[in-house]
Motif scaffolding. Sequence first.
Motif, PDB file in Angstrom:
ATOM      1  N   SER A   1       0.828  -1.199   0.000  1.00 22.18           N
ATOM      2  CA  SER A   1       0.000   0.000   0.000  1.00 22.18           C
ATOM      3  C   SER A   1       0.871   1.260   0.000  1.00 22.18           C
ATOM      4  O   SER A   1       0.603   2.209  -0.747  1.00 22.18           O
ATOM      5  N   GLU A   2       1.903   1.275   0.821  1.00 24.94           N
ATOM      6  CA  GLU A   2       2.808   2.425   0.878  1.00 24.94           C
ATOM      7  C   GLU A   2       3.543   2.632  -0.442  1.00 24.94           C
ATOM      8  O   GLU A   2       3.868   3.758  -0.803  1.00 24.94           O
ATOM      9  N   ALA A   3       3.762   1.551  -1.180  1.00 27.14           N
ATOM     10  CA  ALA A   3       4.404   1.643  -2.492  1.00 27.14           C
ATOM     11  C   ALA A   3       3.402   2.044  -3.575  1.00 27.14           C
ATOM     12  O   ALA A   3       3.783   2.254  -4.728  1.00 27.14           O
ATOM     13  N   GLY A   4       2.123   2.124  -3.216  1.00 27.14           N
ATOM     14  CA  GLY A   4       1.099   2.533  -4.176  1.00 27.14           C
ATOM     15  C   GLY A   4       0.601   1.421  -5.068  1.00 27.14           C
ATOM     16  O   GLY A   4      -0.063   1.670  -6.063  1.00 27.14           O
ATOM     17  N   LEU A   5       0.898   0.171  -4.709  1.00 25.17           N
ATOM     18  CA  LEU A   5       0.510  -0.958  -5.554  1.00 25.17           C
ATOM     19  C   LEU A   5      -0.875  -1.510  -5.240  1.00 25.17           C
ATOM     20  O   LEU A   5      -1.525  -2.081  -6.107  1.00 25.17           O
ATOM     21  N   VAL A   6      -1.290  -1.378  -3.992  1.00 23.01           N
ATOM     22  CA  VAL A   6      -2.622  -1.846  -3.603  1.00 23.01           C
ATOM     23  C   VAL A   6      -3.332  -0.747  -2.824  1.00 23.01           C
ATOM     24  O   VAL A   6      -2.694   0.178  -2.315  1.00 23.01           O
ATOM     25  N   GLU A   7      -4.630  -0.886  -2.754  1.00 18.26           N
ATOM     26  CA  GLU A   7      -5.415   0.010  -1.907  1.00 18.26           C
ATOM     27  C   GLU A   7      -6.386  -0.836  -1.108  1.00 18.26           C
ATOM     28  O   GLU A   7      -6.734  -1.949  -1.506  1.00 18.26           O
ATOM     29  N   VAL A   8      -6.789  -0.302   0.018  1.00 19.08           N
ATOM     30  CA  VAL A   8      -7.685  -1.027   0.918  1.00 19.08           C
ATOM     31  C   VAL A   8      -9.036  -0.335   0.947  1.00 19.08           C
ATOM     32  O   VAL A   8      -9.123   0.890   0.874  1.00 19.08           O
ATOM     33  N   GLN A   9     -10.056  -1.155   1.037  1.00 21.39           N
ATOM     34  CA  GLN A   9     -11.413  -0.633   1.153  1.00 21.39           C
ATOM     35  C   GLN A   9     -12.073  -1.347   2.331  1.00 21.39           C
ATOM     36  O   GLN A   9     -12.292  -2.557   2.286  1.00 21.39           O
ATOM     37  N   PRO A  10     -12.346  -0.600   3.394  1.00 17.41           N
ATOM     38  CA  PRO A  10     -13.039  -1.238   4.525  1.00 17.41           C
ATOM     39  C   PRO A  10     -14.497  -1.520   4.169  1.00 17.41           C
ATOM     40  O   PRO A  10     -15.194  -0.646   3.665  1.00 17.41           O
ATOM     41  N   VAL A  11     -14.914  -2.740   4.411  1.00 17.49           N
ATOM     42  CA  VAL A  11     -16.304  -3.140   4.193  1.00 17.49           C
ATOM     43  C   VAL A  11     -16.750  -3.864   5.458  1.00 17.49           C
ATOM     44  O   VAL A  11     -16.262  -4.963   5.745  1.00 17.49           O
ATOM     45  N   ALA A  12     -17.639  -3.229   6.183  1.00 19.69           N
ATOM     46  CA  ALA A  12     -18.076  -3.746   7.495  1.00 19.69           C
ATOM     47  C   ALA A  12     -16.837  -3.952   8.357  1.00 19.69           C
ATOM     48  O   ALA A  12     -16.084  -3.026   8.567  1.00 19.69           O
ATOM     49  N   ASN A  13     -16.608  -5.178   8.819  1.00 16.42           N
ATOM     50  CA  ASN A  13     -15.435  -5.420   9.666  1.00 16.42           C
ATOM     51  C   ASN A  13     -14.273  -6.051   8.886  1.00 16.42           C
ATOM     52  O   ASN A  13     -13.331  -6.553   9.482  1.00 16.42           O
ATOM     53  N   LYS A  14     -14.360  -6.019   7.567  1.00 13.79           N
ATOM     54  CA  LYS A  14     -13.303  -6.598   6.726  1.00 13.79           C
ATOM     55  C   LYS A  14     -12.528  -5.496   6.026  1.00 13.79           C
ATOM     56  O   LYS A  14     -13.037  -4.411   5.785  1.00 13.79           O
ATOM     57  N   ARG A  15     -11.289  -5.823   5.690  1.00  9.48           N
ATOM     58  CA  ARG A  15     -10.462  -4.920   4.898  1.00  9.48           C
ATOM     59  C   ARG A  15     -10.208  -5.635   3.566  1.00  9.48           C
ATOM     60  O   ARG A  15      -9.532  -6.652   3.521  1.00  9.48           O
ATOM     61  N   ILE A  16     -10.757  -5.070   2.508  1.00  7.34           N
ATOM     62  CA  ILE A  16     -10.652  -5.664   1.173  1.00  7.34           C
ATOM     63  C   ILE A  16      -9.517  -4.950   0.429  1.00  7.34           C
ATOM     64  O   ILE A  16      -9.503  -3.725   0.334  1.00  7.34           O
ATOM     65  N   TYR A  17      -8.602  -5.729  -0.113  1.00  4.64           N
ATOM     66  CA  TYR A  17      -7.460  -5.169  -0.842  1.00  4.64           C
ATOM     67  C   TYR A  17      -7.631  -5.427  -2.332  1.00  4.64           C
ATOM     68  O   TYR A  17      -8.112  -6.483  -2.744  1.00  4.64           O
ATOM     69  N   LYS A  18      -7.214  -4.435  -3.107  1.00  6.07           N
ATOM     70  CA  LYS A  18      -7.231  -4.587  -4.565  1.00  6.07           C
ATOM     71  C   LYS A  18      -6.024  -3.856  -5.148  1.00  6.07           C
ATOM     72  O   LYS A  18      -5.436  -2.973  -4.518  1.00  6.07           O
ATOM     73  N   LEU A  19      -5.668  -4.252  -6.358  1.00  6.24           N
ATOM     74  CA  LEU A  19      -4.540  -3.616  -7.046  1.00  6.24           C
ATOM     75  C   LEU A  19      -4.917  -2.213  -7.494  1.00  6.24           C
ATOM     76  O   LEU A  19      -6.071  -1.950  -7.823  1.00  6.24           O
ATOM     77  N   ARG A  20      -3.940  -1.340  -7.517  1.00  5.05           N
ATOM     78  CA  ARG A  20      -4.119   0.009  -8.059  1.00  5.05           C
ATOM     79  C   ARG A  20      -3.588  -0.010  -9.493  1.00  5.05           C
ATOM     80  O   ARG A  20      -2.378  -0.068  -9.700  1.00  5.05           O
ATOM     81  N   PRO A  21      -4.435   0.041 -10.494  1.00  9.71           N
ATOM     82  CA  PRO A  21      -3.977  -0.066 -11.884  1.00  9.71           C
ATOM     83  C   PRO A  21      -3.009   1.046 -12.282  1.00  9.71           C
ATOM     84  O   PRO A  21      -2.130   0.835 -13.117  1.00  9.71           O
ATOM     85  N   GLU A  22      -3.133   2.225 -11.677  1.00 10.65           N
ATOM     86  CA  GLU A  22      -2.266   3.350 -12.057  1.00 10.65           C
ATOM     87  C   GLU A  22      -0.790   3.000 -11.862  1.00 10.65           C
ATOM     88  O   GLU A  22       0.049   3.331 -12.700  1.00 10.65           O
ATOM     89  N   SER A  23      -0.474   2.332 -10.762  1.00 12.23           N
ATOM     90  CA  SER A  23       0.916   1.966 -10.482  1.00 12.23           C
ATOM     91  C   SER A  23       1.458   1.005 -11.537  1.00 12.23           C
ATOM     92  O   SER A  23       2.612   1.115 -11.960  1.00 12.23           O
ATOM     93  N   PHE A  24       0.625   0.082 -11.948  1.00  9.06           N
ATOM     94  CA  PHE A  24       1.072  -0.896 -12.941  1.00  9.06           C
ATOM     95  C   PHE A  24       1.153  -0.272 -14.330  1.00  9.06           C
ATOM     96  O   PHE A  24       2.018  -0.638 -15.129  1.00  9.06           O
ATOM     97  N   MET A  25       0.285   0.689 -14.609  1.00 13.46           N
ATOM     98  CA  MET A  25       0.367   1.402 -15.891  1.00 13.46           C
ATOM     99  C   MET A  25       1.646   2.237 -15.934  1.00 13.46           C
ATOM    100  O   MET A  25       2.318   2.294 -16.971  1.00 13.46           O
ATOM    101  N   GLU A  26       2.000   2.847 -14.809  1.00 14.89           N
ATOM    102  CA  GLU A  26       3.239   3.618 -14.726  1.00 14.89           C
ATOM    103  C   GLU A  26       4.453   2.706 -14.925  1.00 14.89           C
ATOM    104  O   GLU A  26       5.388   3.042 -15.649  1.00 14.89           O
ATOM    105  N   MET A  27       4.406   1.522 -14.304  1.00 14.84           N
ATOM    106  CA  MET A  27       5.493   0.565 -14.463  1.00 14.84           C
ATOM    107  C   MET A  27       5.588   0.095 -15.916  1.00 14.84           C
ATOM    108  O   MET A  27       6.681  -0.015 -16.475  1.00 14.84           O
ATOM    109  N   ASP A  28       4.453  -0.154 -16.527  1.00 18.08           N
ATOM    110  CA  ASP A  28       4.433  -0.596 -17.920  1.00 18.08           C
ATOM    111  C   ASP A  28       5.008   0.475 -18.842  1.00 18.08           C
ATOM    112  O   ASP A  28       5.761   0.173 -19.763  1.00 18.08           O
ATOM    113  N   ALA A  29       4.662   1.736 -18.594  1.00 20.67           N
ATOM    114  CA  ALA A  29       5.200   2.834 -19.411  1.00 20.67           C
ATOM    115  C   ALA A  29       6.716   2.921 -19.255  1.00 20.67           C
ATOM    116  O   ALA A  29       7.439   3.131 -20.241  1.00 20.67           O
ATOM    117  N   TRP A  30       7.203   2.735 -18.050  1.00 20.85           N
ATOM    118  CA  TRP A  30       8.652   2.765 -17.808  1.00 20.85           C
ATOM    119  C   TRP A  30       9.328   1.601 -18.522  1.00 20.85           C
ATOM    120  O   TRP A  30      10.351   1.769 -19.184  1.00 20.85           O
TER     121      TRP A  30
END
Length: 112
Positions: free
Chosen positions: A50-79
């Motif tokens: 998360s600190e590297a900007g690769l994933v983000e967390v979304q709290p849902v009720a008492n769970k923490r759902i993690y998903k990839l941040r596409p922007e970071s991977f698009m930036e990596m792909d461009a590089w």
Amino acid sequence: MNATTFSALAEPNRLDIVELLRDGPLPVGEIADRLDLHQPQASKHLRVLSEAGLVEVQPVANKRIYKLRPESFMEMDAWLDTFRRAWNDRFDRLEEYLRELQSGDASRGNQE
């Protein structure tokens, strides 16, 4: 593109987490279960991602759902694309050079 991204992905468990999340968002408990990690270990890895900007967390009720941040991977792909273009140019020049060599060999063979 920064070194933090590659540093975060260099650790095998974090890379495994990214590969798991490629198929869609998951709660931290399921990530821990699938990778046979203790939940605090999984949470620590997810915090680094998360600190590297690769994933983000979304709290849902008492769970923490993690998903990839596409922007970071698009930036990596461009590089990485800058390297792809450079290598493709080199391969194109090599292919051209090899054709020249082959045509030179063919014309020398006809002269002998």
